[in-house]
Design a protein around this motif. Structure first.
Motif, mmCIF file in Angstrom:
data_model
loop_
_atom_site.group_PDB
_atom_site.id
_atom_site.type_symbol
_atom_site.label_atom_id
_atom_site.label_comp_id
_atom_site.label_asym_id
_atom_site.label_seq_id
_atom_site.Cartn_x
_atom_site.Cartn_y
_atom_site.Cartn_z
ATOM 1 N N LEU A 23 0.858 -1.193 0.129
ATOM 2 C CA LEU A 23 0.034 -0.098 -0.050
ATOM 3 C C LEU A 23 0.849 1.316 0.145
ATOM 4 N N LEU A 24 2.099 1.231 0.657
ATOM 5 C CA LEU A 24 3.053 2.311 0.810
ATOM 6 C C LEU A 24 4.103 1.833 0.877
ATOM 7 N N GLY A 25 5.396 2.580 0.683
ATOM 8 C CA GLY A 25 6.616 2.107 0.838
ATOM 9 C C GLY A 25 7.318 1.307 0.013
ATOM 10 N N GLU A 26 7.468 1.798 -1.434
ATOM 11 C CA GLU A 26 8.008 1.182 -2.413
ATOM 12 C C GLU A 26 9.262 1.603 -2.616
ATOM 13 N N HIS A 27 10.244 0.771 -2.936
ATOM 14 C CA HIS A 27 11.511 0.510 -3.305
ATOM 15 C C HIS A 27 12.200 1.132 -2.033
ATOM 16 N N THR A 28 11.729 0.984 -0.808
ATOM 17 C CA THR A 28 12.207 1.601 0.551
ATOM 18 C C THR A 28 12.841 0.317 1.293
ATOM 19 N N ASP A 29 12.495 -0.922 0.908
ATOM 20 C CA ASP A 29 12.832 -2.200 1.733
ATOM 21 C C ASP A 29 14.441 -2.368 1.792
ATOM 22 N N TYR A 30 15.210 -2.126 0.556
ATOM 23 C CA TYR A 30 16.500 -2.499 0.347
ATOM 24 C C TYR A 30 17.186 -1.224 0.757
ATOM 25 N N ASN A 31 16.890 -0.126 1.087
ATOM 26 C CA ASN A 31 17.164 1.086 1.725
ATOM 27 C C ASN A 31 17.021 1.111 3.015
ATOM 28 N N ASP A 32 16.849 -0.015 3.681
ATOM 29 C CA ASP A 32 16.622 -0.341 5.171
ATOM 30 C C ASP A 32 15.345 0.666 5.879
ATOM 31 N N GLY A 33 14.388 0.892 4.730
ATOM 32 C CA GLY A 33 13.247 1.736 5.269
ATOM 33 C C GLY A 33 12.093 1.157 5.869
ATOM 34 N N PHE A 34 10.944 1.640 5.599
ATOM 35 C CA PHE A 34 9.636 1.385 6.017
ATOM 36 C C PHE A 34 8.643 0.954 5.116
ATOM 37 N N VAL A 35 7.716 -0.221 5.319
ATOM 38 C CA VAL A 35 6.918 -0.385 4.250
ATOM 39 C C VAL A 35 5.647 -0.833 4.886
ATOM 40 N N LEU A 36 4.604 -0.835 4.042
ATOM 41 C CA LEU A 36 3.048 -1.370 4.468
ATOM 42 C C LEU A 36 2.525 -2.201 3.612
ATOM 43 N N PRO A 37 2.857 -3.377 3.356
ATOM 44 C CA PRO A 37 2.095 -4.279 2.726
ATOM 45 C C PRO A 37 0.813 -5.072 3.394
ATOM 46 N N THR A 38 0.131 -5.697 2.691
ATOM 47 C CA THR A 38 -1.004 -6.591 3.183
ATOM 48 C C THR A 38 -0.900 -7.876 2.096
ATOM 49 N N ALA A 39 -1.406 -8.851 2.826
ATOM 50 C CA ALA A 39 -1.633 -10.276 2.050
ATOM 51 C C ALA A 39 -2.807 -9.996 1.154
ATOM 52 N N GLU A 274 -4.499 10.266 -0.279
ATOM 53 C CA GLU A 274 -3.535 11.288 -0.797
ATOM 54 C C GLU A 274 -2.073 10.774 -0.640
ATOM 55 N N LEU A 275 -1.855 10.239 0.421
ATOM 56 C CA LEU A 275 -0.585 9.624 0.562
ATOM 57 C C LEU A 275 -0.130 8.452 -0.723
ATOM 58 N N MET A 276 -1.217 7.855 -0.983
ATOM 59 C CA MET A 276 -0.900 6.810 -2.111
ATOM 60 C C MET A 276 -0.675 7.692 -3.299
ATOM 61 N N ASN A 277 -1.437 8.675 -3.802
ATOM 62 C CA ASN A 277 -1.365 9.594 -5.009
ATOM 63 C C ASN A 277 0.162 10.264 -4.737
ATOM 64 N N ALA A 278 0.454 10.588 -3.835
ATOM 65 C CA ALA A 278 1.803 11.234 -3.775
ATOM 66 C C ALA A 278 2.894 10.243 -4.008
ATOM 67 N N SER A 279 2.716 9.037 -3.475
ATOM 68 C CA SER A 279 3.553 7.914 -3.724
ATOM 69 C C SER A 279 3.711 7.498 -5.233
ATOM 70 N N HIS A 280 2.840 7.689 -5.914
ATOM 71 C CA HIS A 280 2.902 7.296 -7.299
ATOM 72 C C HIS A 280 3.464 8.308 -7.946
ATOM 73 N N ALA A 281 2.981 9.909 -7.905
ATOM 74 C CA ALA A 281 3.991 10.774 -8.374
ATOM 75 C C ALA A 281 5.323 10.613 -8.355
ATOM 76 N N SER A 282 5.990 10.436 -6.951
ATOM 77 C CA SER A 282 7.145 10.120 -6.698
ATOM 78 C C SER A 282 7.963 8.850 -7.473
ATOM 79 N N LEU A 283 7.288 7.928 -7.313
ATOM 80 C CA LEU A 283 7.697 6.713 -8.159
ATOM 81 C C LEU A 283 7.704 6.842 -9.840
ATOM 82 N N ARG A 284 6.922 7.613 -10.096
ATOM 83 C CA ARG A 284 6.793 8.246 -11.543
ATOM 84 C C ARG A 284 8.002 8.990 -11.938
ATOM 85 N N ASP A 285 8.036 10.191 -11.200
ATOM 86 C CA ASP A 285 9.043 11.083 -11.589
ATOM 87 C C ASP A 285 10.114 11.193 -11.038
#
Length: 354
Positions: A23-39, A274-285
């Motif tokens: 749901l949030l936290g894309e390409h952060t895991d291999y940067n020792d960061g934070f993620v928010l997945p679900t099954a 709104e956080l999800m929308n901002a995440s996509h913009a960041s992943l895109r740009d």
């Protein structure tokens, strides 16, 4: 084909593991960061029994593919590289792994960013744990699965996918600190549900820009004098970096912040979207891992009534999108958006609701 038809024997053990959506936290895991997945409800199931000879025999129902191999042979290609990798990392950890007949069936979509590989690894290791009575907890299962993928499938992945497949459930979001492995199950935003849709553009991590992005992040961290980009929280710290390292770093910093904001407050569905929308913009740009088809699908979702937010999910370069929508509206919204998306010449399909 079933187990008995392929191997002329009955399975001794069977284990399953789910795919996941992030749901949030894309390409952060291999940067020792934070993620928010679900099954997700789609699962991979692995059955096995000792082999009658000195070889391992792997069979995939969906691929209609069989591989016969010894652990001393070179790493095979395709689905079998993940199974082979699981056996190899167990052997490297000091466990005795006898020759096995291994049967794989899965409803987790392949190449859509929903962690079909992690589901295969976790299901394989769970089945091995049962068959061989191994003292492995669910975190160790995830860690071994990650090593199998890095060492034998050639993908320098973080730990998120395997941890999600091993520990997440359908009722919660899994907050995970990928450095410490501290974790917490969080409720979904109230009066909301998620939908997951495929863009129709398959992606293969080992041949996409995934490993390149990871190398860029490592280079940026080195230039900044930190272990990983997770250690940078101030955007002013990266102004002297040249692009694309500055762009990659900016995405990781802001994406980690989005996950922490989602965890620290009981956000409304509108705020979470709104956080999800901002995440996509960041992943895109900034991270440049989206593709036109993903952007088109995300734009359709974001512009649809009762959709709070939408973004690509998974590594990008194709695959799926996830959206947070009003509770009870998911099925209708997914079918409406799919029809509009297909009218533009794309294919695509609905994964959740399944």
């Amino acid at each position: 084909m079933n187990f008995e038809q392929i191997f002329n024997a009955s399975p001794k053990v069977q284990a399953s593991a789910p795919g996941r959506v992030n749901l949030l936290g894309e390409h952060t895991d291999y940067n020792d960061g934070f993620v928010l997945p679900t099954a997700i409800s789609q699962q991979t199931t692995v059955s096995m029994v000792p082999s009658p000879n000195d070889r391992h025999h792997f069979y995939s129902v969906e691929l209609e593919e069989q591989v016969d191999i010894r652990l001393t042979d070179p790493t095979p290609k395709g689905f079998s590289s993940y199974v082979y990798g699981c056996l190899k990392v167990l052997a490297q950890a000091g466990y005795t792994v006898p020759p096995l007949n291994i049967f794989v069936t899965s409803s987790v979509p392949i190449g859509s960013g929903l962690s079909s590989s992690a589901a295969l690894e976790v299901a394989t290791l769970r089945s091995l744990r049962s068959l061989l009575d191994l003292d492995l907890d669910d975190v160790r299962i995830a860690q071994l699965g990650q090593q199998a993928e890095i060492q034998y499938a050639g993908v320098a992945c973080g730990i998120m996918d395997q941890m999600a497949s091993s520990l997440a459930d359908l009722q919660h979001m899994l907050f995970l600190d990928t450095r410490s492995l501290d974790r917490q199950l969080l409720p979904f935003p109230t009066n909301a549900e998620m939908i997951v849709m495929d863009s129709g553009v398959p992606r293969t991590l080992a041949t996409s820009g995934y490993n390149q992005r990871r190398a860029e992040c490592e280079e940026a961290a080195q230039q900044l004098g930190v272990k990983a980009l997770r250690d940078i929280t101030d955007l002013q710290a990266i102004v002297h970096l040249s692009d694309p390292l500055r762009q990659r770093s900016r995405h990781v910093i802001t994406e980690n912040d989005r996950v922490l904001r989602a965890r620290s407050a009981n956000l409304s569905a509108i705020e979470f979207g709104e956080l999800m929308n901002a995440s996509h913009a960041s992943l895109r740009d900034d991270y440049e891992v989206s593709v036109p088809a993903l952007d088109s699908l995300v734009n359709l979702l974001q512009s649809t009534p009762n959709v709070f937010g939408a973004r690509l999910t998974g590594a990008g370069f194709g695959g799926a999108c996830v959206a947070l929508v009003a509770a009870g509206k998911g099925d209708a919204i997914a079918h409406e958006v799919l029809a509009r998306y297909q009218a533009t010449g794309h294919t695509g399909q609905i994964f959740v609701p399944s």
